[in-house]
Design an enzyme around this catalytic site. Structure first.
Site, PDB file in Angstrom:
ATOM      1  N   GLY A 110      45.404  34.261  40.325  1.00  0.00           N
ATOM      2  CA  GLY A 110      46.586  34.430  39.494  1.00  0.00           C
ATOM      3  C   GLY A 110      46.299  35.369  38.340  1.00  0.00           C
ATOM      4  O   GLY A 110      46.093  36.559  38.543  1.00  0.00           O
ATOM      5  N   HIS A 111      46.274  34.837  37.126  1.00  0.00           N
ATOM      6  CA  HIS A 111      46.067  35.640  35.916  1.00  0.00           C
ATOM      7  C   HIS A 111      47.159  36.693  35.788  1.00  0.00           C
ATOM      8  O   HIS A 111      46.881  37.876  35.605  1.00  0.00           O
ATOM      9  CB  HIS A 111      44.694  36.326  35.903  1.00  0.00           C
ATOM     10  CG  HIS A 111      43.549  35.377  35.922  1.00  0.00           C
ATOM     11  ND1 HIS A 111      43.030  34.793  34.784  1.00  0.00           N
ATOM     12  CD2 HIS A 111      42.847  34.865  36.949  1.00  0.00           C
ATOM     13  CE1 HIS A 111      42.049  33.983  35.122  1.00  0.00           C
ATOM     14  NE2 HIS A 111      41.918  34.001  36.427  1.00  0.00           N
ATOM     15  N   HIS A 112      48.383  36.260  35.945  1.00  0.00           N
ATOM     16  CA  HIS A 112      49.502  37.187  35.769  1.00  0.00           C
ATOM     17  C   HIS A 112      50.790  36.392  35.556  1.00  0.00           C
ATOM     18  O   HIS A 112      50.829  35.178  35.766  1.00  0.00           O
ATOM     19  CB  HIS A 112      49.644  38.106  36.994  1.00  0.00           C
ATOM     20  CG  HIS A 112      49.899  37.377  38.271  1.00  0.00           C
ATOM     21  ND1 HIS A 112      48.950  37.189  39.248  1.00  0.00           N
ATOM     22  CD2 HIS A 112      51.012  36.762  38.728  1.00  0.00           C
ATOM     23  CE1 HIS A 112      49.455  36.503  40.241  1.00  0.00           C
ATOM     24  NE2 HIS A 112      50.708  36.219  39.956  1.00  0.00           N
ATOM     25  N   ALA A 113      51.826  37.118  35.168  1.00  0.00           N
ATOM     26  CA  ALA A 113      53.185  36.558  35.106  1.00  0.00           C
ATOM     27  C   ALA A 113      54.073  37.488  35.928  1.00  0.00           C
ATOM     28  O   ALA A 113      53.677  38.611  36.264  1.00  0.00           O
ATOM     29  CB  ALA A 113      53.675  36.496  33.667  1.00  0.00           C
ATOM     30  N   ARG A 169      50.517  32.388  35.069  1.00  0.00           N
ATOM     31  CA  ARG A 169      49.949  31.355  35.923  1.00  0.00           C
ATOM     32  C   ARG A 169      48.524  31.675  36.339  1.00  0.00           C
ATOM     33  O   ARG A 169      48.182  32.843  36.562  1.00  0.00           O
ATOM     34  CB  ARG A 169      50.827  31.072  37.150  1.00  0.00           C
ATOM     35  CG  ARG A 169      50.766  31.983  38.358  1.00  0.00           C
ATOM     36  CD  ARG A 169      51.589  33.250  38.286  1.00  0.00           C
ATOM     37  NE  ARG A 169      52.855  33.190  37.607  1.00  0.00           N
ATOM     38  CZ  ARG A 169      54.034  33.091  38.225  1.00  0.00           C
ATOM     39  NH1 ARG A 169      54.082  33.038  39.529  1.00  0.00           N
ATOM     40  NH2 ARG A 169      55.150  33.130  37.528  1.00  0.00           N
TER      41      ARG A 169
END
Ligand code: T46
Length: 132
Positions: free
Chosen positions: A47-50, A95
């Site tokens: 993840g590590h993104h929106a 997330r």
């Protein structure tokens, strides 16, 4: 925070269980894409993104994993460990997914086709956009 846990009704009988997913019924959007994550290696965090504009329903159809969800103000950790529960994520939410079991199969239904431009991968940029 624009997240919701949705209980999915089991159509069970003596042979076992079955769950049906239907767009605009128990899945609250038109489904354009389904993907699933499996075979995740130990101690991996994904993840590590929106997303700027995406509705998704995540279901752990096997095993478990944990979501960190962050709307720029509050953070929540939610473990998915049942195929009878869907996590609806809408709006601008950062997330990360971690603590994957070896047998984890994380299935995700989305209301849009894959679009790399919809991702915000920089946390500072996410915070900036989430304060608007
Ligand atoms: C999300 C979380 C829960 C595609 O080609 N098509 C797709 O539909 C997707 C989702 C990914 N990809 C490619 C892009 C990368 O080369 O598959 C590779 C892995 O994707 P990514 O690094 O984005 O995977 P995650 O686990 O970090 O994030 C995914 C979704 O991308 C994201 O929308 O919310 O799962």
């Amino acid at each position: 925070m624009k997240i919701k846990l949705i209980d999915l009704t089991i159509m069970g009988d003596e042979r076992g269980s079955l769950i049906a997913l239907e767009q605009n019924h128990n899945v609250p959007f038109d489904v354009k894409r389904v993907y699933y994550i499996f075979g995740t290696q130990d101690n991996v965090c994904r993840g590590h993104h929106a997303h700027r504009n995406l509705k998704q329903l995540a279901i752990c159809v096997s095993g478990y994993c944990t979501f960190l969800l962050d709307d720029g103000k509050t953070k929540e950790h939610i473990q998915l460990s049942s195929p009878t529960q869907g996590l609806l994520i809408e709006g601008l939410i950062w997330r990360e997914m971690y603590n994957f079991s070896k047998d984890c199969v994380l299935m995700v239904l989305a209301d849009e086709y894959y679009n790399p431009e919809d991702y915000i991968r920089d946390y500072q940029q996410f915070l900036k956009e989430s304060q608007k």
